[in-house]
Design a protein around this motif. Sequence first.
Motif, PDB file in Angstrom:
ATOM      1  N   VAL A  50       0.842  -1.189   0.000  1.00 43.27           N
ATOM      2  CA  VAL A  50       0.000   0.000   0.000  1.00 43.27           C
ATOM      3  C   VAL A  50       0.880   1.243   0.000  1.00 43.27           C
ATOM      4  O   VAL A  50       1.785   1.388   0.827  1.00 43.27           O
ATOM      5  CB  VAL A  50      -0.929   0.013   1.226  1.00 43.27           C
ATOM      6  N   GLY A  51       0.607   2.129  -0.948  1.00 48.13           N
ATOM      7  CA  GLY A  51       1.384   3.357  -1.060  1.00 48.13           C
ATOM      8  C   GLY A  51       0.636   4.556  -0.515  1.00 48.13           C
ATOM      9  O   GLY A  51       0.242   4.596   0.649  1.00 48.13           O
ATOM     10  N   ASP A  52       0.381   5.511  -1.377  1.00 42.87           N
ATOM     11  CA  ASP A  52      -0.247   6.765  -0.980  1.00 42.87           C
ATOM     12  C   ASP A  52      -1.759   6.599  -0.799  1.00 42.87           C
ATOM     13  O   ASP A  52      -2.393   5.797  -1.486  1.00 42.87           O
ATOM     14  CB  ASP A  52       0.030   7.814  -2.063  1.00 42.87           C
ATOM     15  N   VAL A  53      -2.321   7.349   0.143  1.00 42.65           N
ATOM     16  CA  VAL A  53      -3.771   7.388   0.354  1.00 42.65           C
ATOM     17  C   VAL A  53      -4.216   8.843   0.263  1.00 42.65           C
ATOM     18  O   VAL A  53      -3.780   9.678   1.052  1.00 42.65           O
ATOM     19  CB  VAL A  53      -4.173   6.807   1.723  1.00 42.65           C
ATOM     20  N   ARG A  54      -5.063   9.133  -0.708  1.00 43.85           N
ATOM     21  CA  ARG A  54      -5.578  10.493  -0.879  1.00 43.85           C
ATOM     22  C   ARG A  54      -7.087  10.483  -0.668  1.00 43.85           C
ATOM     23  O   ARG A  54      -7.834   9.967  -1.498  1.00 43.85           O
ATOM     24  CB  ARG A  54      -5.233  11.026  -2.271  1.00 43.85           C
ATOM     25  N   ILE A  55      -7.487  11.026   0.468  1.00 47.29           N
ATOM     26  CA  ILE A  55      -8.901  11.046   0.825  1.00 47.29           C
ATOM     27  C   ILE A  55      -9.634  12.065  -0.042  1.00 47.29           C
ATOM     28  O   ILE A  55      -9.248  13.241  -0.100  1.00 47.29           O
ATOM     29  CB  ILE A  55      -9.099  11.404   2.308  1.00 47.29           C
ATOM     30  N   GLY A  56     -10.671  11.627  -0.721  1.00 49.38           N
ATOM     31  CA  GLY A  56     -11.461  12.540  -1.538  1.00 49.38           C
ATOM     32  C   GLY A  56     -12.530  13.222  -0.704  1.00 49.38           C
ATOM     33  O   GLY A  56     -13.354  12.553  -0.078  1.00 49.38           O
ATOM     34  N   GLU A  57     -12.501  14.546  -0.667  1.00 47.41           N
ATOM     35  CA  GLU A  57     -13.505  15.277   0.108  1.00 47.41           C
ATOM     36  C   GLU A  57     -14.862  15.261  -0.600  1.00 47.41           C
ATOM     37  O   GLU A  57     -15.898  15.036   0.013  1.00 47.41           O
ATOM     38  CB  GLU A  57     -13.038  16.721   0.323  1.00 47.41           C
ATOM     39  N   ARG A  58     -14.852  15.500  -1.883  1.00 52.48           N
ATOM     40  CA  ARG A  58     -16.096  15.507  -2.655  1.00 52.48           C
ATOM     41  C   ARG A  58     -16.195  14.330  -3.613  1.00 52.48           C
ATOM     42  O   ARG A  58     -17.287  13.951  -4.024  1.00 52.48           O
ATOM     43  CB  ARG A  58     -16.206  16.810  -3.439  1.00 52.48           C
ATOM     44  N   GLY A  59     -15.060  13.781  -3.957  1.00 54.08           N
ATOM     45  CA  GLY A  59     -15.049  12.658  -4.887  1.00 54.08           C
ATOM     46  C   GLY A  59     -14.512  11.408  -4.223  1.00 54.08           C
ATOM     47  O   GLY A  59     -14.472  11.296  -2.992  1.00 54.08           O
ATOM     48  N   PRO A  60     -14.070  10.448  -5.007  1.00 50.37           N
ATOM     49  CA  PRO A  60     -13.585   9.177  -4.460  1.00 50.37           C
ATOM     50  C   PRO A  60     -12.223   9.316  -3.782  1.00 50.37           C
ATOM     51  O   PRO A  60     -11.489  10.278  -4.007  1.00 50.37           O
ATOM     52  CB  PRO A  60     -13.490   8.293  -5.702  1.00 50.37           C
ATOM     53  N   THR A  61     -11.898   8.336  -2.952  1.00 55.18           N
ATOM     54  CA  THR A  61     -10.573   8.240  -2.343  1.00 55.18           C
ATOM     55  C   THR A  61      -9.693   7.373  -3.233  1.00 55.18           C
ATOM     56  O   THR A  61     -10.132   6.347  -3.753  1.00 55.18           O
ATOM     57  CB  THR A  61     -10.659   7.638  -0.933  1.00 55.18           C
ATOM     58  N   ARG A  62      -8.453   7.796  -3.383  1.00 55.82           N
ATOM     59  CA  ARG A  62      -7.509   7.097  -4.251  1.00 55.82           C
ATOM     60  C   ARG A  62      -6.397   6.497  -3.396  1.00 55.82           C
ATOM     61  O   ARG A  62      -5.676   7.213  -2.704  1.00 55.82           O
ATOM     62  CB  ARG A  62      -6.930   8.078  -5.270  1.00 55.82           C
ATOM     63  N   VAL A  63      -6.287   5.181  -3.430  1.00 54.56           N
ATOM     64  CA  VAL A  63      -5.226   4.465  -2.723  1.00 54.56           C
ATOM     65  C   VAL A  63      -4.347   3.803  -3.774  1.00 54.56           C
ATOM     66  O   VAL A  63      -4.861   3.211  -4.731  1.00 54.56           O
ATOM     67  CB  VAL A  63      -5.804   3.396  -1.773  1.00 54.56           C
ATOM     68  N   THR A  64      -3.039   3.893  -3.621  1.00 52.40           N
ATOM     69  CA  THR A  64      -2.164   3.315  -4.639  1.00 52.40           C
ATOM     70  C   THR A  64      -1.445   2.073  -4.130  1.00 52.40           C
ATOM     71  O   THR A  64      -1.176   1.931  -2.935  1.00 52.40           O
ATOM     72  CB  THR A  64      -1.109   4.324  -5.117  1.00 52.40           C
ATOM     73  N   LEU A  65      -1.145   1.189  -5.062  1.00 54.87           N
ATOM     74  CA  LEU A  65      -0.222   0.090  -4.822  1.00 54.87           C
ATOM     75  C   LEU A  65       1.133   0.530  -5.366  1.00 54.87           C
ATOM     76  O   LEU A  65       1.244   0.940  -6.525  1.00 54.87           O
ATOM     77  CB  LEU A  65      -0.688  -1.186  -5.524  1.00 54.87           C
ATOM     78  N   ALA A  66       2.154   0.468  -4.514  1.00 56.72           N
ATOM     79  CA  ALA A  66       3.471   0.977  -4.884  1.00 56.72           C
ATOM     80  C   ALA A  66       4.064   0.164  -6.030  1.00 56.72           C
ATOM     81  O   ALA A  66       4.086  -1.065  -5.997  1.00 56.72           O
ATOM     82  CB  ALA A  66       4.398   0.945  -3.680  1.00 56.72           C
ATOM     83  N   ARG A  67       4.554   0.888  -7.021  1.00 53.10           N
ATOM     84  CA  ARG A  67       5.137   0.250  -8.200  1.00 53.10           C
ATOM     85  C   ARG A  67       6.479   0.900  -8.534  1.00 53.10           C
ATOM     86  O   ARG A  67       7.529   0.331  -8.320  1.00 53.10           O
ATOM     87  CB  ARG A  67       4.154   0.351  -9.371  1.00 53.10           C
ATOM     88  N   ARG A  68       6.439   2.085  -9.088  1.00 57.83           N
ATOM     89  CA  ARG A  68       7.624   2.895  -9.349  1.00 57.83           C
ATOM     90  C   ARG A  68       7.313   4.310  -8.892  1.00 57.83           C
ATOM     91  O   ARG A  68       6.152   4.706  -8.833  1.00 57.83           O
ATOM     92  CB  ARG A  68       7.968   2.926 -10.849  1.00 57.83           C
ATOM     93  N   MET A  69       8.333   5.091  -8.611  1.00 58.75           N
ATOM     94  CA  MET A  69       8.100   6.477  -8.249  1.00 58.75           C
ATOM     95  C   MET A  69       7.326   7.160  -9.371  1.00 58.75           C
ATOM     96  O   MET A  69       7.694   7.075 -10.543  1.00 58.75           O
ATOM     97  CB  MET A  69       9.434   7.193  -8.020  1.00 58.75           C
ATOM     98  N   ASN A  70       6.212   7.801  -9.019  1.00 55.79           N
ATOM     99  CA  ASN A  70       5.345   8.506  -9.966  1.00 55.79           C
ATOM    100  C   ASN A  70       4.663   7.578 -10.971  1.00 55.79           C
ATOM    101  O   ASN A  70       4.198   8.025 -12.016  1.00 55.79           O
ATOM    102  CB  ASN A  70       6.142   9.583 -10.732  1.00 55.79           C
ATOM    103  N   ASN A  71       4.593   6.294 -10.662  1.00 53.42           N
ATOM    104  CA  ASN A  71       3.935   5.358 -11.573  1.00 53.42           C
ATOM    105  C   ASN A  71       3.260   4.238 -10.785  1.00 53.42           C
ATOM    106  O   ASN A  71       3.379   3.064 -11.118  1.00 53.42           O
ATOM    107  CB  ASN A  71       4.945   4.782 -12.574  1.00 53.42           C
ATOM    108  N   ASP A  72       2.552   4.605  -9.708  1.00 54.44           N
ATOM    109  CA  ASP A  72       1.874   3.617  -8.884  1.00 54.44           C
ATOM    110  C   ASP A  72       0.513   3.262  -9.484  1.00 54.44           C
ATOM    111  O   ASP A  72       0.008   3.954 -10.373  1.00 54.44           O
ATOM    112  CB  ASP A  72       1.706   4.143  -7.460  1.00 54.44           C
ATOM    113  N   PHE A  73      -0.080   2.178  -8.972  1.00 56.13           N
ATOM    114  CA  PHE A  73      -1.352   1.701  -9.521  1.00 56.13           C
ATOM    115  C   PHE A  73      -2.500   2.098  -8.598  1.00 56.13           C
ATOM    116  O   PHE A  73      -2.461   1.817  -7.399  1.00 56.13           O
ATOM    117  CB  PHE A  73      -1.326   0.185  -9.695  1.00 56.13           C
ATOM    118  N   PRO A  74      -3.563   2.749  -9.130  1.00 52.79           N
ATOM    119  CA  PRO A  74      -4.632   3.270  -8.272  1.00 52.79           C
ATOM    120  C   PRO A  74      -5.772   2.286  -7.997  1.00 52.79           C
ATOM    121  O   PRO A  74      -6.226   1.558  -8.878  1.00 52.79           O
ATOM    122  CB  PRO A  74      -5.150   4.466  -9.077  1.00 52.79           C
ATOM    123  N   LEU A  75      -6.223   2.323  -6.741  1.00 47.74           N
ATOM    124  CA  LEU A  75      -7.457   1.669  -6.314  1.00 47.74           C
ATOM    125  C   LEU A  75      -8.434   2.783  -5.960  1.00 47.74           C
ATOM    126  O   LEU A  75      -8.071   3.726  -5.255  1.00 47.74           O
ATOM    127  CB  LEU A  75      -7.211   0.779  -5.094  1.00 47.74           C
TER     128      LEU A  75
END
Length: 366
Positions: free
Chosen positions: A271-296
């Motif tokens: 599990v990489g970055d977690v960006r909580i969406g205030e008005r939209g969805p929350t984006r959680v990434t699976l770590a892959r490469r710097m600046n190239n992670d996979f979003p959930l």
Amino acid sequence: MIRSTPAILTWLIAAAVAAPSCTPVGGERYSRKVAQKSLKKLEAPGIELGEFRVTKVVDGDTIRVDGLDASLRLLGMDSEETFKNEQDRRAVEASWTQYLKDKKGDSKRPIKAATPLGEVAKDWAKKWFEGVKTVRIERDHAAEIRDRYNRYLAYVFAEKNGTWLNFNVEGVRAGMSPYFPKYGYSRRFHNEFVAAQDEAKNNKRGIWEPGVKSFPDYAEREAWWNARGAFVEAFRKEAEGKPNYIDITHWDALQQLEALVGKEVHVLGTVGDVRIGERGPTRVTLARRMNNDFPLIFFDKDVLGTSGIMEWRSEFVVVTGVPTFYENKQSKQKQLQIQIDRASQIKLSEIPGLTAPTIAPTTAGP
């Protein structure tokens, strides 16, 4: 501007041949023909990559070889860090116990910090490579080429007294590093690493010698790393012969996911970055490469909370879902993603000190 892989290779080969000569361990720089052949192999899938000359020992588990744009991250090892500033050196001299306490701070996990044993490991590695003309570089898996920080993942072999030795294993045998299965057990040399570590412990070498200034919490580290390694190993076994089981760190993971758009997949990643969406969805990434992670993508915050994924940052999970393409309305760019609608789509690794949330059973309505 981002160069394509062929362009990068062309540039690297030119640089390797045209750059002013530094003096690598073992003698003069490679010829143009050898450099071209070796560099092309490093960017392609495969196990055996060829022979290179060591130009620098960065620390006990990282080296550089002639002509490459990045260092080698040596698999199965995790030597302690070397000192990067005098402040840390002086702090260790003043109080080793206080130094470790200050470095750990509020961290719930073992931390990485410079130690005297880190310096010892670097010096040991330098001596080990003395007189070695070339080293042979091999991978653990054909699809595991670089790590998150763009370093090449490698085993390094050198001929010593007529015998080719695995430096990674020998470093563990000498007590310069523990066996490091944090990102998965070694596929090719697991038994050798275990035997080497047992030998080092039994003979109290290096980090295992009582009273030396090395990390005092190796029991905790080993329990943590082995739990992660066991989780990865279980996924690998379940994935055998199943193309819809995908390790997100593999060089071809995105191509595999793209080929399976609209079909169920099982994806292993940390599990990489977690960006909580205030008005939209929350984006959680699976770590892959710097600046190239996979979003959930989580639209439901209750699902996000009960999945436990936020508490598992940097830890392994297996995600089950259907990959789809999302098109950005402004840029018109498409991105692969998996939408998470149920907490049960996230399988958390069993990690010492972490407790998975309890998912209440769904009850039928009236």
